[in-house]
Design an enzyme around this catalytic site. Structure first.
Site, PDB file in Angstrom:
ATOM      1  N   CYS A 113      11.705  -0.696 -10.593  1.00  0.00           N
ATOM      2  CA  CYS A 113      12.395  -1.495  -9.571  1.00  0.00           C
ATOM      3  C   CYS A 113      13.090  -2.723 -10.155  1.00  0.00           C
ATOM      4  CB  CYS A 113      11.407  -1.941  -8.502  1.00  0.00           C
ATOM      5  SG  CYS A 113      10.543  -0.565  -7.776  1.00  0.00           S
ATOM      6  N   HIS A 253      14.059  -7.645  -4.204  1.00  0.00           N
ATOM      7  CA  HIS A 253      13.817  -6.208  -4.217  1.00  0.00           C
ATOM      8  C   HIS A 253      13.184  -5.835  -2.880  1.00  0.00           C
ATOM      9  CE1 HIS A 253      12.449  -2.281  -5.090  1.00  0.00           C
ATOM     10  NE2 HIS A 253      11.199  -2.606  -5.364  1.00  0.00           N
ATOM     11  N   ASN A 283      12.247   1.514  -0.046  1.00  0.00           N
ATOM     12  CA  ASN A 283      12.248   1.056  -1.434  1.00  0.00           C
ATOM     13  C   ASN A 283      13.071   2.032  -2.279  1.00  0.00           C
ATOM     14  OD1 ASN A 283      11.698   0.411  -4.080  1.00  0.00           O
ATOM     15  ND2 ASN A 283       9.484   0.241  -3.810  1.00  0.00           N
TER      16      ASN A 283
HETATM   17  N1  ACO Z   1      -0.082   5.605   7.417  1.00  0.00           N
HETATM   18  C1  ACO Z   1      -1.259   5.248   7.938  1.00  0.00           C
HETATM   19  N2  ACO Z   1      -2.273   4.742   7.190  1.00  0.00           N
HETATM   20  C2  ACO Z   1      -2.051   4.607   5.870  1.00  0.00           C
HETATM   21  C3  ACO Z   1      -0.829   4.972   5.264  1.00  0.00           C
HETATM   22  C4  ACO Z   1       0.175   5.490   6.098  1.00  0.00           C
HETATM   23  N3  ACO Z   1       1.378   5.854   5.625  1.00  0.00           N
HETATM   24  N4  ACO Z   1      -0.913   4.709   3.936  1.00  0.00           N
HETATM   25  C5  ACO Z   1      -2.131   4.207   3.704  1.00  0.00           C
HETATM   26  N5  ACO Z   1      -2.829   4.135   4.869  1.00  0.00           N
HETATM   27  C6  ACO Z   1      -4.192   3.652   5.092  1.00  0.00           C
HETATM   28  C7  ACO Z   1      -5.023   3.675   3.812  1.00  0.00           C
HETATM   29  O1  ACO Z   1      -5.587   4.943   3.604  1.00  0.00           O
HETATM   30  C8  ACO Z   1      -6.060   2.612   4.113  1.00  0.00           C
HETATM   31  O2  ACO Z   1      -7.031   3.177   4.958  1.00  0.00           O
HETATM   32  P1  ACO Z   1      -8.594   2.768   4.798  1.00  0.00           P
HETATM   33  O3  ACO Z   1      -8.619   1.287   5.080  1.00  0.00           O
HETATM   34  O4  ACO Z   1      -9.246   3.613   5.827  1.00  0.00           O
HETATM   35  O5  ACO Z   1      -8.944   3.098   3.372  1.00  0.00           O
HETATM   36  C9  ACO Z   1      -5.280   1.573   4.943  1.00  0.00           C
HETATM   37  O6  ACO Z   1      -4.117   2.258   5.428  1.00  0.00           O
HETATM   38  C10 ACO Z   1      -4.848   0.367   4.131  1.00  0.00           C
HETATM   39  O7  ACO Z   1      -4.254   0.802   2.916  1.00  0.00           O
HETATM   40  P2  ACO Z   1      -3.725  -0.228   1.839  1.00  0.00           P
HETATM   41  O8  ACO Z   1      -3.216   0.541   0.656  1.00  0.00           O
HETATM   42  O9  ACO Z   1      -4.751  -1.290   1.593  1.00  0.00           O
HETATM   43  O10 ACO Z   1      -2.498  -0.872   2.633  1.00  0.00           O
HETATM   44  P3  ACO Z   1      -1.589  -2.069   2.240  1.00  0.00           P
HETATM   45  O11 ACO Z   1      -1.614  -3.093   3.310  1.00  0.00           O
HETATM   46  O12 ACO Z   1      -1.832  -2.543   0.838  1.00  0.00           O
HETATM   47  O13 ACO Z   1      -0.127  -1.414   2.291  1.00  0.00           O
HETATM   48  C11 ACO Z   1       1.523  -0.621   0.728  1.00  0.00           C
HETATM   49  C12 ACO Z   1       0.186  -0.349   1.410  1.00  0.00           C
HETATM   50  C13 ACO Z   1       2.587  -0.666   1.786  1.00  0.00           C
HETATM   51  C14 ACO Z   1       1.796   0.487  -0.281  1.00  0.00           C
HETATM   52  C15 ACO Z   1       1.470  -1.993  -0.001  1.00  0.00           C
HETATM   53  O14 ACO Z   1       0.285  -2.082  -0.759  1.00  0.00           O
HETATM   54  C16 ACO Z   1       2.648  -2.243  -0.928  1.00  0.00           C
HETATM   55  O15 ACO Z   1       3.759  -2.424  -0.482  1.00  0.00           O
HETATM   56  N6  ACO Z   1       2.399  -2.364  -2.259  1.00  0.00           N
HETATM   57  C17 ACO Z   1       3.412  -2.778  -3.231  1.00  0.00           C
HETATM   58  C18 ACO Z   1       4.410  -1.727  -3.521  1.00  0.00           C
HETATM   59  C19 ACO Z   1       5.359  -2.217  -4.590  1.00  0.00           C
HETATM   60  O16 ACO Z   1       5.874  -3.306  -4.532  1.00  0.00           O
HETATM   61  N7  ACO Z   1       5.567  -1.411  -5.628  1.00  0.00           N
HETATM   62  C20 ACO Z   1       6.390  -1.831  -6.752  1.00  0.00           C
HETATM   63  C21 ACO Z   1       7.746  -1.292  -6.705  1.00  0.00           C
HETATM   64  S1  ACO Z   1       7.826   0.485  -6.586  1.00  0.00           S
HETATM   65  C22 ACO Z   1       8.446   1.092  -8.114  1.00  0.00           C
HETATM   66  O17 ACO Z   1       8.463   0.435  -9.118  1.00  0.00           O
HETATM   67  C23 ACO Z   1       8.930   2.511  -8.125  1.00  0.00           C
END
Ligand code: ACO
Length: 326
Positions: A113, A253, A283
C-alpha cells in the site's frame, strides 16, 4: 538541484461494482459490520480479461493526456504493485509496450500500500539527480484476483484500480518538498501471500490450502498502523516547518476509515481537510493514494500553492509520506 513536480494525474477503475449487500450473500458478514469497522460501502472488481497492466494503461493514458506530453517523451516508468500481470517480467515493462513509450526505462516497486509513495520518492531522486525529466509513476492493483472470496476477514476490504502521475523538474517553488519511506520486515508475516514465490512454490497442497491468497492479521496491523502513521505525519510536517494548520489537504491511504480519522485527529485536522473515497473503492493498496490524488485534483480540492500531505501504510510492513507544495 530541482525537485520534482506532479504536472498531471489520471486514474482508472473497473466498471464492475461489488457492494456490501452483494458480499452479504456470499460470506457471513453485514453491511453494518463492514461500514462501521472500515467505512467501505462498495469496491471495483476487474473483469476476468483485465490484468494490472490494462488498468495501469488506462490511468497512464489519462495522466499523459492531461500532461500534454506524449508517451515517447517519457524517460522512466515506475509501477507500484503487488498484483502485477506475471511473476516476470515487470508490469512496468508490459505497460511500456502498451503505451508505446519506447524511450523509457521501466521497472516495478513492491511496497504494497505504500508503493505509490515509495515510487514517487524514487522518481524524485532521479529528477533531483538531473538524469530524468519525464517520469510516469503508476500505482495499480488487481487485488480481487488474490483475494480469498471465502475469507470474510479480508474479502470485504480490497478493490481494484489504478492511479498515475507524471513528474517533471519544477521551475518554481512548487513541487515535492520531501518524501519519507520506511520499512520493518519483522512484521512481514502479518500481511502476506504465502505461496507462489520461491519460499512456497505452487503445488497441489498450496492450492488446496488457499495459500495463494492474501492473509492478514488485521487487528495487529491496525494497531501498528495507527501508531506509526500518527508519528509519521507529525514528523514530516515538523521536518518541513509546516504547521498542521497550514495543511490544505491530507490524502491518506484508504485502508480503514478509523485509521484515517485517528491520523487526522493527531494533527487536529478537521475532516473537511482530509480526502476520503474509501466508501467507493475500498482498499486498492498501491493504487489508493494515486486514485485519491487524481480525484482531489479533478474535483478542485487542490489549488496552486496548497500544501498537500500524502501518507500510506502497508505490507512489509512499510510506511511512507510525501509533502507537496502544489
Ligand atoms: N463481517 C463480520 N464479522 C467479521 C468480519 C466480517 N467481514 N471480519 C471479521 N469479523 C469478526 C472477527 O471474526 C471477530 O470476531 P470475534 O470477536 O468473534 O473473534 C470480530 O469481527 C472482530 O475482528 P477484528 O479483526 O478484531 O476487527 P477489527 O476491528 O480489527 O477490524 C479490520 C478488522 C477492518 C481488518 C481492521 O483490523 C483493519 O483495517 N486493519 C488494518 C488493515 C490495513 O491497514 N492493512 C494494511 C494495508 S493492506 C496491504 O498492504 C495490501
Amino acid at each position: 538541484m530541482k525537485t520534482g513536480k506532479i504536472i498531471s494525474t489520471g486514474s482508472y477503475y473497473p466498471e464492475k461494482i461489488l457492494t456490501n449487500a452483494d458480499l452479504e450473500k456470499t460470506v457471513e458478514t453485514t453491511d453494518e459490520w463492514i461500514t462501521e469497522r472500515t467505512g467501505i460501502k462498495e469496491r471495483r472488481i476487474s473483469a476476468e480479461t483485465q490484468c494490472a497492466s490494462d488498468l495501469a494503461c488506462e490511468a497512464a493514458k489519462s495522466a499523459l493526456k492531461n500532461s500534454g506530453i506524449s508517451a515517447d517523451e517519457l524517460d522512466m516508468i515506475i509501477v507500484a504493485t503487488v498484483t502485477g500481470d506475471m511473476q516476470l517480467p515487470s508490469t512496468a515493462c508490459v505497460l511500456q509496450d502498451k503505451l508505446g513509450a519506447s524511450n523509457a526505462v521501466a521497472f516495478d516497486i513492491n511496497a504494497a500500500c505504500s508503493g505509490f509513495i515509495f515510487s514517487l520518492s524514487v522518481a524524485n531522486s532521479f529528477i533531483k539527480a538531473g538524469s530524468h525529466k519525464n517520469i510516469l509513476v503508476v500505482g495499480v492493483e488487481c487485488l480481487s484476483k488474490f483475494t480469498d472470496w471465502e475469507d470474510r476477514t479480508t474479502c470485504v476490504l480490497f478493490g481494484d484500480g489504478a492511479g498515475a502521475v507524471i513528474i517533471q523538474p519544477s521551475d518554481d517553488e512548487s513541487g515535492i518538498l520531501s518524501t519519507d519511506i520506511h520499512s520493518d520486515g519483522k512484521y512481514a508475516e502479518l500481511l502476506c501471500v504465502p505461496a507462489g514465490g520461491s519460499k512456497m512454490p505452487p503445488s497441489e497442497d498450496t492450492l488446496k490450502n488457499r495459500d495463494h491468497y492474501i492473509k492478514m492479521r488485521g487487528n495487529e496491523v491496525f494497531k501498528i498502523a495507527v501508531k506509526t502513521l500518527e508519528n509519521l505525519v507529525t514528523d514530516t510536517l515538523k521536518k518541513n516547518n509546516v504547521d498542521p494548520s497550514q495543511l490544505s489537504l491530507l490524502i491518506p491511504h484508504q485502508a480503514n476509515m478509523r485509521i484515517i480519522q485517528a491520523t487526522a485527529a493527531r494533527l487536529n485536522l478537521p475532516m473537511d481537510r482530509v480526502f476520503v473515497n474509501i466508501e467507493k473503492y475500498g482498499n486498492t493498496s498501491a493504487a489508493s493514494v494515486a486514485i485519491a490524488l487524481d480525484e482531489a485534483v479533478r474535483t478542485g480540492r487542490i489549488k496552486r500553492g496548497d500544501h498537500v500531505l500524502l501518507e500510506a501504510f502497508g505490507a512489509g510492513l512499510t510506511w511512507a509520506s510525501a509533502l507537496i507544495k502544489w
